[in-house]
Design an enzyme around this catalytic site. Structure first.
Site, PDB file in Angstrom:
ATOM      1  N   LYS A 167      52.640   8.390   8.717  1.00  0.00           N
ATOM      2  CA  LYS A 167      52.806   7.385   9.774  1.00  0.00           C
ATOM      3  C   LYS A 167      53.332   8.091  11.022  1.00  0.00           C
ATOM      4  O   LYS A 167      52.579   8.436  11.902  1.00  0.00           O
ATOM      5  CB  LYS A 167      53.770   6.288   9.338  1.00  0.00           C
ATOM      6  CG  LYS A 167      53.547   5.764   7.930  1.00  0.00           C
ATOM      7  CD  LYS A 167      52.354   4.834   7.776  1.00  0.00           C
ATOM      8  CE  LYS A 167      52.349   4.269   6.366  1.00  0.00           C
ATOM      9  NZ  LYS A 167      51.275   3.349   6.074  1.00  0.00           N
ATOM     10  N   TRP A 183      55.188  -2.563  -1.335  1.00  0.00           N
ATOM     11  CA  TRP A 183      55.691  -1.235  -1.705  1.00  0.00           C
ATOM     12  C   TRP A 183      57.018  -1.337  -2.418  1.00  0.00           C
ATOM     13  O   TRP A 183      57.266  -0.611  -3.395  1.00  0.00           O
ATOM     14  CB  TRP A 183      55.747  -0.318  -0.475  1.00  0.00           C
ATOM     15  CG  TRP A 183      54.396  -0.223   0.154  1.00  0.00           C
ATOM     16  CD1 TRP A 183      54.001  -0.743   1.353  1.00  0.00           C
ATOM     17  CD2 TRP A 183      53.214   0.346  -0.431  1.00  0.00           C
ATOM     18  NE1 TRP A 183      52.665  -0.517   1.550  1.00  0.00           N
ATOM     19  CE2 TRP A 183      52.156   0.150   0.474  1.00  0.00           C
ATOM     20  CE3 TRP A 183      52.956   1.008  -1.623  1.00  0.00           C
ATOM     21  CZ2 TRP A 183      50.850   0.590   0.221  1.00  0.00           C
ATOM     22  CZ3 TRP A 183      51.663   1.443  -1.882  1.00  0.00           C
ATOM     23  CH2 TRP A 183      50.630   1.235  -0.966  1.00  0.00           C
ATOM     24  N   ASP A 221      63.276   3.573   1.490  1.00  0.00           N
ATOM     25  CA  ASP A 221      61.891   3.995   1.751  1.00  0.00           C
ATOM     26  C   ASP A 221      61.599   3.711   3.222  1.00  0.00           C
ATOM     27  O   ASP A 221      61.442   2.569   3.626  1.00  0.00           O
ATOM     28  CB  ASP A 221      60.936   3.213   0.837  1.00  0.00           C
ATOM     29  CG  ASP A 221      59.469   3.539   1.120  1.00  0.00           C
ATOM     30  OD1 ASP A 221      59.180   4.333   2.035  1.00  0.00           O
ATOM     31  OD2 ASP A 221      58.605   2.971   0.420  1.00  0.00           O
TER      32      ASP A 221
END
Lengths: 365, 365
Positions: free
Chosen positions: A193, A102, A169
């Site tokens: 999440k 990511w 992030d």
């Protein structure tokens, strides 16, 4: 049979979030209307948005410190683009720490905007650790890092001190552990999440860092426009935002981040202890950088896979296979996963050892 | 009391969509897991995405004609940006028809990319009609129009013939009427009117128009990347996509677009007939351009407002006030609104006339 859901995301949420959000789809606030059919500008939904935004700042300890919370769309992948659009100065540069897939994707988007300095990368070691020896250029518009790497099972335990704005992030570990969140100038996270249903993206931004890039920012990507519109610049992902509110309310009722952090530590310690103790398993991440959200591990002997897979499935466990780029197993232990589910997995791991030992003894006879 | 929901969007959806999606939040496909906690790459959810994408093309009559259907995020507002990013050639131009607030917002974003020719605009007349007398530059990269204008209650009844690719924002009337959808090269629509819960954006694109702009497109905004990833480039808005599938299944069971079009015509004719007949009301849109989705109308005498508002609220009607830029009333009659609800509104309008006539007669005595 009760399911033990180790899915890496979308993932387990508190049971009460499922129940209350399902009820709202049928009849929201006893209005006789579904949550899905009311205007996002109705009094009832504006109240949802406002409470969710306020709860984010309260839980992160950022109230009254110049931050705004926004619920946007597009996932972290759209933030990879919005961050440089809003923050990277024209003719400026940005600094990125490359700790996984990511982070790498974020770097790719930033490169479209200007000089993107990768201050360090653990890519050569298949991202099995968090680099620590690096320098952030003092003239960078911002420093970007990824707090937790879902795929590789690593997690930043500390963050660099720097004078440039820090962007993080936190998609896969937000609200899971106590941190001084004021060390970050911009935090973003996909909801799916620890926060709610897929479809909402949380952005927490210190207002003073905005409006300085010198770029013309498309309206829909402009954090300042979203702040001015109180997170209603366009129709938000109503249902996903509502599940975020319910999850944040649940977290507050649990005692907030400090309380859930203790549970998360207990779960991670239980599982990592077994990975380290059990001769049949081996962890893939550098122990000092192990994620408390996603534990990645392998069978020492791949021939045990068929038996192990049958056993954990029979125990009601789902979502355990690792990401294809690491292989093996990944146990995602997000906030809503109970300690009991980790105990079930650990019991299966111990059982596998017994099975294996018995087989070895039989073979020796 | 049964609610008659005239909300402009998010808006009424079929009751079975509420019931089935609420059930999926509790237990999806008898899996023992919520729809919200399973991986978007699980077999069960991939099947949802695939069926929804296929149903879109089937219902629009675009199967086997080189089109792809995508379920993205960010609403039409993000498409305002994605369209020029993907389609406007470097040093090229684009042509836009300005028929309302949303068309105007689309134009604003396009201007960031290059020359944006507004071929015609009805702004000076507060967007009360659809301009017809205009020429589309033959060297435009594309022509953009908005099929239905939610705020102003107008709707394009025909579309220009042109050799340049035609892009249409159908957010508020997609799946409501029969059209030759192959006259469009790119259609986009926020889900929250005729399609499902807010949070998903449908894009239907003819593949051959892509890859020609000469621009470097950020990954998350690149239609070709989304097509290659089968609409799973990043985590989709799982719940919203599922409600789209349920709504599309419902539409197919009703007999598809041709069948719902007849219901929509009956609803619109019933209401517009009353607006035209009843001396207390007046429509705001040019009759030839009246939207079959959103009927906008005013009270001739504003003093009747208090009485009328009390009466329709008492009848169980909600969501009737007009947008602040037009005032008056807006009756949004999306696919799922039953004819019965329109009859209830018409009855209230007739009743107001009776009340008013009685008052006039009393005053004369």
């Amino acid at each position: 049979m009760k399911k033990h859901n180790y899915s890496a995301g979308p993932c387990i949420l508190p049971q009460e979030v499922f129940e209350k959000s399902a009820q709202a789809v049928l009849d929201f606030n006893h209005s006789g209307l579904s949550l899905l059919e009311i205007s996002h500008r109705s009094k009832d939904f504006v109240a949802v948005m406002e409470e969710a935004r306020a709860l984010v700042l309260e839980l992160l300890g950022l109230e009254g410190k110049g931050y705004q919370a926004l619920f946007l769309q597009g996932g972290a992948s759209l933030e990879f683009l919005m961050v440089p659009y809003n923050l990277m100065k024209v003719d400026g540069k940005a600094a990125y720490l490359d700790t996984g897939t990511w982070a790498n994707n974020a770097i790719k988007e930033a490169k479209l905007f200007g000089e993107t300095v990768v201050v360090a990368s653990s890519k050569e070691q298949n991202y099995n650790h968090i680099p620590t020896d690096y320098t952030i250029p003092t003239d960078a518009s911002y420093f970007h890092c990824t707090s937790n790497n879902t795929i590789f099972g690593t997690q930043m335990k500390s963050f660099p001190k720097t004078d440039v704005p820090v962007v993080c992030d936190m998609s896969s570990d937000i609200f899971s552990r106590s941190l001084d969140f004021s060390q970050f100038d911009l935090i973003y996270a996909g909801a799916q999440k620890n926060m709610g249903a897929a479809g909402a993206t949380l952005v927490v931004v210190k207002e003073e860092i905005l409006g300085k890039s010198g770029r013309t920012i498309p309206s829909i990507l402009d954090y300042e426009k979203h702040i001015k519109a109180e997170s209603m610049y366009n129709t938000p992902a109503v249902f996903a935002v509502y599940t975020c509110l319910l999850t944040l309310q649940w977290l507050k009722n649990q005692g907030g981040i400090a309380a859930i952090e203790k549970v998360n530590e207990a779960k991670a310690n239980l599982l990592y202890s077994e990975i380290d103790r059990n001769p049949l398993f081996i962890g893939t991440a550098n122990p000092a950088d192990r994620s408390f959200m996603n534990a990645t591990f392998l069978l020492v002997n791949p021939e045990h896979q068929e038996t192990f897979d049958k056993m954990w499935k029979a125990a009601g466990i789902s979502g355990l296979p690792g990401h294809r780029s690491v292989g093996g197993y990944r146990a995602s232990m997000y906030n809503a996963l109970p300690l009991e589910s980790v105990q079930v997995l650990v019991d299966v791991m111990k059982e596998l050892e017994v099975v294996y030992n018995n087989q070895s003894q039989l073979a020796e006879k």
